[in-house]
Design an enzyme around this catalytic site. Structure first.
Site, mmCIF file in Angstrom:
data_model
loop_
_atom_site.group_PDB
_atom_site.id
_atom_site.type_symbol
_atom_site.label_atom_id
_atom_site.label_comp_id
_atom_site.label_asym_id
_atom_site.label_seq_id
_atom_site.Cartn_x
_atom_site.Cartn_y
_atom_site.Cartn_z
ATOM 1 N N ASP A 98 0.800 -1.240 0.000
ATOM 2 C CA ASP A 98 0.000 0.000 0.000
ATOM 3 C C ASP A 98 0.824 1.276 0.000
ATOM 4 O OD1 ASP A 98 1.132 0.051 2.483
ATOM 5 O OD2 ASP A 98 -0.689 -0.482 3.572
ATOM 6 N N GLU A 120 -0.633 -9.030 -1.093
ATOM 7 C CA GLU A 120 -1.246 -8.419 0.096
ATOM 8 C C GLU A 120 -2.415 -7.507 -0.324
ATOM 9 O OE1 GLU A 120 0.281 -5.393 3.136
ATOM 10 O OE2 GLU A 120 1.063 -7.258 3.976
ATOM 11 N N GLU A 134 -2.284 5.213 2.684
ATOM 12 C CA GLU A 134 -2.273 3.782 2.332
ATOM 13 C C GLU A 134 -3.635 3.266 1.880
ATOM 14 O OE1 GLU A 134 -0.823 5.109 5.005
ATOM 15 O OE2 GLU A 134 1.309 4.628 4.741
ATOM 16 N N HIS A 214 5.458 5.030 12.820
ATOM 17 C CA HIS A 214 5.809 5.888 11.689
ATOM 18 C C HIS A 214 4.610 6.424 10.912
ATOM 19 C CE1 HIS A 214 4.737 2.969 8.550
ATOM 20 N NE2 HIS A 214 5.151 2.058 9.397
ATOM 21 N N ARG A 216 1.808 8.379 9.085
ATOM 22 C CA ARG A 216 1.634 9.811 8.788
ATOM 23 C C ARG A 216 0.504 10.443 9.590
ATOM 24 N NH1 ARG A 216 4.586 9.249 4.287
ATOM 25 N NH2 ARG A 216 5.130 11.103 3.088
ATOM 26 N N HIS A 247 12.164 5.132 13.377
ATOM 27 C CA HIS A 247 12.040 5.247 11.914
ATOM 28 C C HIS A 247 12.770 6.502 11.434
ATOM 29 C CE1 HIS A 247 10.058 5.668 7.999
ATOM 30 N NE2 HIS A 247 9.545 4.454 8.141
#
Ligand code: UD1
Ligand code: UDP
Length: 380
Positions: A98, A120, A134, A214, A216, A247
């Site tokens: 994604d 996936e 995503e 991590h 957003r 990250h």
């Protein structure tokens, strides 16, 4: 006729989950010529994975820029793939998951006329803002792809609801489990990894709480709350050691280093090579994360997970009881962490080994399906 297959990925988790498919394809060289193209949307974090699995990319777009944005990255991926697709002329292109690489890569692959397969496929929150971007990337990729490798029956049912032809969907399990199963025994028998960690300033006599994050949609207040919660847990509980590989996204590095850089019982690390991270998961008491991959892996190692997200496209583990959604609410993170530290019964019930994401044979199923399809095409 030998079919040409291009595997396309760009970030750390895509690499971890696509390399098992690559290795499986290499067992079928007479039927498939396979190449890897990386966008290098991630650089250091991607290279760590390639190096552990001893894999070299055939094409490397080397696109990562510091603090890159979605517009420029998407455009660069589509434009950068043109000469590669024109050079190799793949019959099949496989994308994963994604990310921006997945979404822009599937567009470019479709422009080239290749059959595009999505590994996936079918994860959904039905909330375009979470996870962002995503969920958008998944919707676009599903609309474009010709073959859909769904990790679970639930993800298949999501695709069916979107009128995707059932004959184009295969339930495979998640290849993250294939990768984990081949790595975990190696890692457990590798004393150099243990020696590496023992040399760091981490107190392994305490219960290890492993943290990653991590997303957003958690930037800003979300990360501030997460850091405040971890700080309070570490100060209230002298029996825990928080270990947090941070990250490399600057929107994560800045608040985490500012708020947790100098806190007792909290050890910040650079992102760990996959093998070291698997070792550390295996040593942990509890994992707190917003990562998709980590919440799929942890149940296989019998580790309870608190997921710092409000929505999930991976409800299987919540249903199985190995994962609890805690969002980014400070009090909620503290409350559930303390519960798992103090309530032995709850801890034991959450750490009972049960993984809804696969049996370690997902890559075999994906490759079998593609090769069967290619032999049918010849017959037709
Ligand atoms: C990306 C994916 C996300 C995935 C995550 C896995 C998108 C929009 N986001 O998020 O879906 O869950 O990867 O980790 O596709 N950086 C480095 N070195 C690295 C990697 C990143 O310095 O090896 C820094 C760079 O400044 C880079 C920034 O992190 O610009 C952001 O990277 P990007 O891939 O755009 O977003 P992620 O937050 O990593
Ligand atoms: N991982 C790693 N090193 C780390 C943290 C995570 O190798 O320091 C691995 C982890 O085992 C999992 C994957 O990276 O397979 C998850 O990646 P990430 O959380 O970045 O992305 P997501 O899965 O959320 O897309």
């Amino acid at each position: 006729m030998v079919k040409k297959i291009l595997l396309l990925f760009g970030t750390r988790p895509e690499a971890i989950k696509m390399i098992p498919v690559y290795n499986e394809l290499l067992l079928h060289k007479q039927e498939a010529e396979t190449r890897i193209c990386i966008t290098a949307q991630h650089r250091a974090m991607l290279d760590q994975v390639l190096s552990f699995f001893n894999v070299e990319a055939d094409y490397d777009l080397d696109l990562m820029k510091p603090n890159q944005n979605l517009y420029d990255l998407s455009a660069a991926i589509i434009a950068g793939l043109k000469p590669i697709l024109e050079d190799f002329k793949p019959h099949y292109v496989l994308v994963h998951g994604d990310t921006t690489t997945t979404m822009a890569g599937s567009i470019a692959a479709a422009y080239s006329g290749a059959i595009v397969g999505h590994v996936e496929a079918g994860l959904r929150t039905y909330n375009k803002k979470s996870p962002f971007p995503e969920e958008l990337n998944r919707l676009i990729t599903s609309a474009i792809c010709d073959l859909h490798f769904a990790p679970t029956h639930l993800s298949k049912s999501n695709l069916l609801k979107e009128n995707i032809d059932e004959s184009k969907i295969v339930v495979t399990g998640n290849t993250v489990i294939d990768a984990l199963q081949t790595s975990v025994q190696l890692v457990r028998n590798d004393s150099s990894i243990e020696n590496y960690f023992r040399g760091l300033d981490i107190d392994f006599s305490k219960r290890i709480i492993l943290v990653t994050g991590h997303r957003r949609e958690n930037f800003g207040d979300g990360f501030l709350n997460i850091c405040k919660a971890l700080k309070e847990i570490a100060s209230r509980r002298n029996d825990v050691q928080v270990v947090y590989p941070v990250h490399l996204n600057p929107n994560v590095q800045k608040p985490v280093k500012e708020l947790l850089g100098d806190v007792e019982n909290v050890k910040l690390l650079d992102p760990l090579p996959y093998e070291q991270f698997v070792w550390l998961m295996d040593q942990s008491y509890l994992i707190i994360t917003d990562s998709g991959g980590v919440q799929e892996e942890a149940p296989s190692l019998g580790k309870p997970v608190l997921v710092m997200r409000d929505t999930t496209e991976r409800p299987e583990a919540v249903t199985a009881g190995t994962v609890i959604l805690v969002g980014t609410d400070k009090e909620m993170i503290i409350e559930k962490t303390l519960m798992l530290l103090d309530d032995e019964q709850k801890y034991v019930s959450m750490s009972t080994l049960h993984n809804p994401y696969g049996d370690g044979n997902a890559s075999k199923r994906i490759v079998e399906f593609i090769l069967k399809k290619t032999s049918q095409e010849e017959y037709d």
